[in-house]
Write a protein that holds these residues in place. Structure first.
Motif, PDB file in Angstrom:
ATOM      1  N   UNK A   1       0.822  -1.190   0.000  1.00 30.81           N
ATOM      2  CA  UNK A   1       0.000   0.000   0.000  1.00 30.81           C
ATOM      3  C   UNK A   1       0.867   1.256   0.000  1.00 30.81           C
ATOM      4  N   UNK A   2       2.149   1.082   0.240  1.00 29.22           N
ATOM      5  CA  UNK A   2       3.033   2.237   0.286  1.00 29.22           C
ATOM      6  C   UNK A   2       3.207   2.899  -1.077  1.00 29.22           C
ATOM      7  N   UNK A   3       2.806   2.228  -2.131  1.00 30.05           N
ATOM      8  CA  UNK A   3       2.931   2.816  -3.467  1.00 30.05           C
ATOM      9  C   UNK A   3       1.629   3.449  -3.955  1.00 30.05           C
ATOM     10  N   UNK A   4       0.626   3.545  -3.087  1.00 30.50           N
ATOM     11  CA  UNK A   4      -0.639   4.177  -3.450  1.00 30.50           C
ATOM     12  C   UNK A   4      -0.632   5.643  -3.064  1.00 30.50           C
ATOM     13  N   UNK A   5      -1.378   6.436  -3.804  1.00 34.54           N
ATOM     14  CA  UNK A   5      -1.583   7.826  -3.406  1.00 34.54           C
ATOM     15  C   UNK A   5      -2.607   7.847  -2.270  1.00 34.54           C
ATOM     16  N   UNK A   6      -2.692   8.971  -1.595  1.00 36.50           N
ATOM     17  CA  UNK A   6      -3.698   9.124  -0.548  1.00 36.50           C
ATOM     18  C   UNK A   6      -5.105   8.945  -1.102  1.00 36.50           C
ATOM     19  N   UNK A   7      -5.337   9.451  -2.301  1.00 39.01           N
ATOM     20  CA  UNK A   7      -6.646   9.319  -2.937  1.00 39.01           C
ATOM     21  C   UNK A   7      -6.966   7.846  -3.193  1.00 39.01           C
ATOM     22  N   UNK A   8      -5.992   7.100  -3.674  1.00 42.58           N
ATOM     23  CA  UNK A   8      -6.207   5.680  -3.926  1.00 42.58           C
ATOM     24  C   UNK A   8      -6.478   4.927  -2.622  1.00 42.58           C
ATOM     25  N   UNK A   9      -5.775   5.281  -1.551  1.00 42.28           N
ATOM     26  CA  UNK A   9      -6.054   4.659  -0.250  1.00 42.28           C
ATOM     27  C   UNK A   9      -7.475   4.970   0.196  1.00 42.28           C
ATOM     28  N   UNK A  10      -7.904   6.200  -0.005  1.00 43.57           N
ATOM     29  CA  UNK A  10      -9.271   6.567   0.373  1.00 43.57           C
ATOM     30  C   UNK A  10     -10.287   5.753  -0.414  1.00 43.57           C
ATOM     31  N   UNK A  11     -10.047   5.578  -1.703  1.00 46.34           N
ATOM     32  CA  UNK A  11     -10.944   4.753  -2.515  1.00 46.34           C
ATOM     33  C   UNK A  11     -10.980   3.327  -1.991  1.00 46.34           C
ATOM     34  N   UNK A  12      -9.816   2.796  -1.652  1.00 50.75           N
ATOM     35  CA  UNK A  12      -9.727   1.434  -1.133  1.00 50.75           C
ATOM     36  C   UNK A  12     -10.524   1.291   0.156  1.00 50.75           C
ATOM     37  N   UNK A  25     -21.293   5.106  -6.565  1.00 51.75           N
ATOM     38  CA  UNK A  25     -21.392   5.042  -5.103  1.00 51.75           C
ATOM     39  C   UNK A  25     -20.079   5.465  -4.450  1.00 51.75           C
ATOM     40  N   UNK A  26     -18.974   4.968  -4.992  1.00 46.00           N
ATOM     41  CA  UNK A  26     -17.652   5.325  -4.477  1.00 46.00           C
ATOM     42  C   UNK A  26     -17.426   6.819  -4.643  1.00 46.00           C
ATOM     43  N   UNK A  27     -17.751   7.333  -5.807  1.00 42.61           N
ATOM     44  CA  UNK A  27     -17.599   8.761  -6.112  1.00 42.61           C
ATOM     45  C   UNK A  27     -18.386   9.608  -5.122  1.00 42.61           C
ATOM     46  N   UNK A  28     -19.642   9.248  -4.887  1.00 39.98           N
ATOM     47  CA  UNK A  28     -20.489  10.011  -3.967  1.00 39.98           C
ATOM     48  C   UNK A  28     -19.894  10.040  -2.562  1.00 39.98           C
ATOM     49  N   UNK A  29     -19.413   8.910  -2.100  1.00 42.46           N
ATOM     50  CA  UNK A  29     -18.853   8.825  -0.750  1.00 42.46           C
ATOM     51  C   UNK A  29     -17.579   9.649  -0.631  1.00 42.46           C
ATOM     52  N   UNK A  30     -16.705   9.553  -1.613  1.00 41.35           N
ATOM     53  CA  UNK A  30     -15.450  10.304  -1.574  1.00 41.35           C
ATOM     54  C   UNK A  30     -15.723  11.804  -1.693  1.00 41.35           C
ATOM     55  N   UNK A  31     -16.685  12.181  -2.512  1.00 41.93           N
ATOM     56  CA  UNK A  31     -17.045  13.604  -2.629  1.00 41.93           C
ATOM     57  C   UNK A  31     -17.540  14.151  -1.301  1.00 41.93           C
ATOM     58  N   UNK A  32     -18.279  13.348  -0.565  1.00 40.75           N
ATOM     59  CA  UNK A  32     -18.759  13.778   0.746  1.00 40.75           C
ATOM     60  C   UNK A  32     -17.581  14.021   1.684  1.00 40.75           C
ATOM     61  N   UNK A  33     -16.631  13.105   1.685  1.00 41.61           N
ATOM     62  CA  UNK A  33     -15.466  13.238   2.560  1.00 41.61           C
ATOM     63  C   UNK A  33     -14.598  14.430   2.142  1.00 41.61           C
ATOM     64  N   UNK A  34     -14.325  14.575   0.847  1.00 39.47           N
ATOM     65  CA  UNK A  34     -13.466  15.648   0.351  1.00 39.47           C
ATOM     66  C   UNK A  34     -14.196  16.987   0.264  1.00 39.47           C
ATOM     67  N   UNK A  35     -15.510  16.929   0.342  1.00 45.39           N
ATOM     68  CA  UNK A  35     -16.333  18.129   0.235  1.00 45.39           C
ATOM     69  C   UNK A  35     -16.068  18.881  -1.072  1.00 45.39           C
ATOM     70  N   UNK A  36     -15.848  18.102  -2.128  1.00 45.93           N
ATOM     71  CA  UNK A  36     -15.665  18.689  -3.458  1.00 45.93           C
ATOM     72  C   UNK A  36     -15.992  17.642  -4.509  1.00 45.93           C
ATOM     73  N   UNK A  37     -16.224  18.114  -5.716  1.00 39.91           N
ATOM     74  CA  UNK A  37     -16.592  17.215  -6.807  1.00 39.91           C
ATOM     75  C   UNK A  37     -15.359  16.459  -7.309  1.00 39.91           C
ATOM     76  N   UNK A  38     -15.530  15.170  -7.536  1.00 39.98           N
ATOM     77  CA  UNK A  38     -14.488  14.321  -8.107  1.00 39.98           C
ATOM     78  C   UNK A  38     -14.927  13.982  -9.528  1.00 39.98           C
ATOM     79  N   UNK A  39     -14.113  14.339 -10.502  1.00 38.85           N
ATOM     80  CA  UNK A  39     -14.527  14.057 -11.873  1.00 38.85           C
ATOM     81  C   UNK A  39     -14.170  12.625 -12.273  1.00 38.85           C
TER      82      UNK A  39
END
Length: 91
Positions: A1-12, A25-39
């Motif tokens: 997991x050390x080769x993942x970005x923080x964003x990839x860890x969050x998705x995981x 569903x993943x997009x909606x959850x991550x957008x809620x956490x980041x409080x911004x739109x993920x394209x």
């Protein structure tokens, strides 16, 4: 997991905590956490990276919708990460 970005860890983590979420569903959850739109151009390549690293399995719900599921190696990676974090965090 050390080769993942923080964003990839969050998705995981989101995938591990859900029951076969769709990409949306993943997009909606991550957008809620980041409080911004993920394209989509950011989301799906990173999901594909997790699949290619065998941390996540990808399946098909229907012709337009895929689901994602944590793999055994993905679950083990999360457990190792949490053990590593625990040594730096006091309860």
């Amino acid at each position: 997991m050390d080769d993942l970005t923080g964003f990839q860890r969050d998705l995981l983590y989101v995938i591990a905590g859900a029951d076969q979420p769709s990409g949306q569903d993943v997009k909606d959850e991550v957008e809620t956490y980041y409080n911004s739109e993920i394209n989509h151009g950011r989301l799906y390549p990173n999901l594909d990276t997790l699949v290619n690293k065998d941390l996540v399995e990808k399946g098909q719900l229907d012709r337009r919708t895929n689901y994602y599921e944590i793999s055994d190696s993905g679950q083990q990676a999360i457990e190792r990460r949490r053990e590593w974090e625990q040594q730096y965090i006091s309860d």
